[in-house]
Design a protein around this motif. Structure first.
Motif, PDB file in Angstrom:
ATOM      1  N   ASP A 166      20.610  68.124  12.180  1.00 25.71           N
ATOM      2  CA  ASP A 166      20.452  66.934  13.015  1.00 25.71           C
ATOM      3  C   ASP A 166      19.486  65.916  12.416  1.00 25.71           C
ATOM      4  O   ASP A 166      19.345  64.817  12.952  1.00 25.71           O
ATOM      5  N   ALA A 167      18.801  66.283  11.336  1.00 29.32           N
ATOM      6  CA  ALA A 167      17.792  65.402  10.743  1.00 29.32           C
ATOM      7  C   ALA A 167      18.444  64.171  10.127  1.00 29.32           C
ATOM      8  O   ALA A 167      19.601  64.210   9.699  1.00 29.32           O
ATOM      9  N   PRO A 168      17.712  63.065  10.067  1.00 19.96           N
ATOM     10  CA  PRO A 168      18.270  61.853   9.457  1.00 19.96           C
ATOM     11  C   PRO A 168      18.434  62.014   7.948  1.00 19.96           C
ATOM     12  O   PRO A 168      17.762  62.832   7.322  1.00 19.96           O
ATOM     13  N   ASP A 169      19.336  61.211   7.372  1.00 20.94           N
ATOM     14  CA  ASP A 169      19.556  61.273   5.922  1.00 20.94           C
ATOM     15  C   ASP A 169      18.277  60.906   5.172  1.00 20.94           C
ATOM     16  O   ASP A 169      17.953  61.504   4.152  1.00 20.94           O
ATOM     17  N   ASN A 170      17.573  59.891   5.649  1.00 21.44           N
ATOM     18  CA  ASN A 170      16.272  59.532   5.075  1.00 21.44           C
ATOM     19  C   ASN A 170      15.308  59.338   6.235  1.00 21.44           C
ATOM     20  O   ASN A 170      15.452  58.406   7.026  1.00 21.44           O
ATOM     21  N   GLY A 171      14.352  60.235   6.341  1.00 21.27           N
ATOM     22  CA  GLY A 171      13.403  60.174   7.443  1.00 21.27           C
ATOM     23  C   GLY A 171      12.663  61.488   7.551  1.00 21.27           C
ATOM     24  O   GLY A 171      12.396  62.149   6.540  1.00 21.27           O
TER      25      GLY A 171
ATOM     26  N   GLN B 128      21.125  75.823   7.806  1.00 20.11           N
ATOM     27  CA  GLN B 128      21.886  74.863   7.013  1.00 20.11           C
ATOM     28  C   GLN B 128      21.112  73.549   6.888  1.00 20.11           C
ATOM     29  O   GLN B 128      20.576  73.042   7.871  1.00 20.11           O
ATOM     30  N   ASN B 129      21.051  73.022   5.674  1.00 23.36           N
ATOM     31  CA  ASN B 129      20.379  71.760   5.332  1.00 23.36           C
ATOM     32  C   ASN B 129      18.855  71.838   5.379  1.00 23.36           C
ATOM     33  O   ASN B 129      18.178  70.812   5.195  1.00 23.36           O
ATOM     34  N   MET B 130      18.295  73.028   5.639  1.00 25.00           N
ATOM     35  CA  MET B 130      16.839  73.147   5.607  1.00 25.00           C
ATOM     36  C   MET B 130      16.335  72.760   4.218  1.00 25.00           C
ATOM     37  O   MET B 130      16.968  73.078   3.211  1.00 25.00           O
ATOM     38  N   PHE B 131      15.230  72.058   4.162  1.00 27.77           N
ATOM     39  CA  PHE B 131      14.582  71.555   2.945  1.00 27.77           C
ATOM     40  C   PHE B 131      15.234  70.276   2.411  1.00 27.77           C
ATOM     41  O   PHE B 131      14.793  69.731   1.409  1.00 27.77           O
ATOM     42  N   PHE B 132      16.274  69.764   3.101  1.00 24.06           N
ATOM     43  CA  PHE B 132      16.881  68.499   2.669  1.00 24.06           C
ATOM     44  C   PHE B 132      16.082  67.305   3.180  1.00 24.06           C
ATOM     45  O   PHE B 132      16.007  66.271   2.525  1.00 24.06           O
ATOM     46  N   SER B 133      15.528  67.427   4.375  1.00 20.86           N
ATOM     47  CA  SER B 133      14.795  66.335   5.013  1.00 20.86           C
ATOM     48  C   SER B 133      13.485  66.887   5.550  1.00 20.86           C
ATOM     49  O   SER B 133      13.468  67.977   6.120  1.00 20.86           O
ATOM     50  N   PRO B 134      12.353  66.187   5.355  1.00 25.16           N
ATOM     51  CA  PRO B 134      11.061  66.728   5.774  1.00 25.16           C
ATOM     52  C   PRO B 134      11.033  67.116   7.258  1.00 25.16           C
ATOM     53  O   PRO B 134      11.434  66.330   8.128  1.00 25.16           O
ATOM     54  N   LEU B 135      10.561  68.318   7.516  1.00 24.49           N
ATOM     55  CA  LEU B 135      10.454  68.842   8.875  1.00 24.49           C
ATOM     56  C   LEU B 135       9.046  69.396   9.045  1.00 24.49           C
ATOM     57  O   LEU B 135       8.646  70.311   8.328  1.00 24.49           O
ATOM     58  N   ILE B 136       8.292  68.791   9.946  1.00 26.02           N
ATOM     59  CA  ILE B 136       6.900  69.167  10.173  1.00 26.02           C
ATOM     60  C   ILE B 136       6.703  69.378  11.668  1.00 26.02           C
ATOM     61  O   ILE B 136       7.481  68.872  12.485  1.00 26.02           O
ATOM     62  N   GLY B 137       5.693  70.135  12.044  1.00 29.37           N
ATOM     63  CA  GLY B 137       5.447  70.326  13.467  1.00 29.37           C
ATOM     64  C   GLY B 137       4.466  71.439  13.725  1.00 29.37           C
ATOM     65  O   GLY B 137       3.693  71.823  12.845  1.00 29.37           O
TER      66      GLY B 137
END
Length: 334
Positions: A94-99, A123-132
């Motif tokens: 669900d993460a944005p392509d760039n964000g 799936q797609n983990m590490f493609f877009s920064p995820l912090i929390g």
């Protein structure tokens, strides 16, 4: 699209309500008693009464830590999504392509366990920064209270769901995640577990079945030191929450058939933490979280950690769940 940035402030209840009612997109950390008084709006929240403010570490049930997403344009509004234990695996998709994505997960829940154990394979983990971060409660109330997350659009408090805010960035900006970890695998015996989980009793120590609580007692292991595993070249900590008889409760799960060692002793936790922070460009931090154990063991109440501010939590998310680390995100020019 203008440049996006994140501001942070410790606010009182009325100021926070004003910010929500003005329509801002906010990430909020506060004691549950304050979160329950906030109106619906464009925000996500999690319970915690520990913070790093501009004046240093703070324990408070009167303050609210607010991160505000600035520079948003009308055609790129952040998306706010709740996730349960079955749907959390979609978070990276669900993460944005760039964000970037900011996630808050309540401690001690099925969604916490699911994320901790399986996030690296989503799936797609590490493609877009995820912090929390992992929401929690005052340490005096661990046995009597439950961590909560808040889905701001409905001002809905939840004990069993994570919340996330997915934020797009313009093409000239990139988000980057930074991890500060004091610990390395030590030189002691190799410890393995037969089951994955947050609670452990037995393990093998250099291949010999052993009660871990007995091992810790007999060898005078400093339980401020986490178990450390090498996950593809990254040191990942598993910190001890409590020892009750034979049962050891952990802040993150150990994984079956992964090799752990207690961390190399840190001669002076406070000075080691300060030294680690001195090499970090915390003035570029847009969003950051620190671990409750660093707060306790580094005696951070009233002390600053560079320019970094944010909630002090029951676990840090830098893609996967981490313990006894400090993580922060910068937004840089592409």
């Amino acid at each position: 699209m203008p440049n996006v940035s994140i501001t942070s402030q410790l606010l009182d209840l009325n100021s926070t309500i004003e910010r929500i009612e003005s329509g801002e997109f906010l990430i909020i950390a506060a004691d549950e008693s304050l979160l329950a008084q906030l109106p619906s709006g464009n925000w996500i929240g999690g319970s915690i009464p520990y913070f790093m403010g501009d004046n240093g570490g703070l324990v408070s049930k009167e303050h609210i830590f607010v991160n505000a997403i600035e520079g948003l344009s009308g055609d790129s509004q952040p998306r706010i999504t709740p996730y349960d234990a079955k749907s959390i695996s979609r978070i990276a998709q669900d993460a944005p392509d760039n964000g970037f994505t900011v996630a808050i997960i309540p401690a001690g829940t099925d969604v916490h366990s699911e994320y901790a154990q399986n996030a690296p394979s989503y799936q797609n983990m590490f493609f877009s920064p995820l912090i929390g971060w992992i929401a929690g409660v005052h340490l005096d109330e661990v046995e009597s209270s439950k961590a909560k997350t808040i889905f701001g659009p409905g001002a809905m408090a939840m004990e069993d769901k994570a919340v996330a805010m997915h934020v797009s960035l313009p093409t000239n900006q990139l988000a980057n995640i930074h991890i500060v970890n004091l610990f390395e695998q030590g030189n002691g015996p190799k410890i393995r577990f037969t089951e994955t989980g947050f609670n452990v009793k037995t393990c093998t120590v250099d291949g010999v079945e052993t009660n871990l609580a007995d091992y810790i007692s007999q060898n005078n292991v400093d339980t401020r030191l986490p178990l450390v595993a090498d996950y593809n070249g990254i040191n990942v900590n598993v910190s001890i929450q409590s020892i009750n008889g034979d049962n050891i409760a952990l802040y993150a799960p150990v994984f079956a058939d992964i090799e752990y060692q207690f961390a190399t002793p840190v001669p002076d936790y406070v000075s080691s933490f300060n030294q680690a922070m001195s090499g970090e460009a915390t003035d570029k931090s847009e969003f950051g979280v620190n671990c409750i154990l660093n707060f306790l063991y580094s005696e951070l109440e009233g002390k600053q950690t560079g320019k970094l501010t944010g909630p002090i939590t029951f676990g840090e998310i830098a893609y996967q769940l981490l313990n006894q680390t400090l993580v922060y995100m910068s937004i840089d020019n592409a």
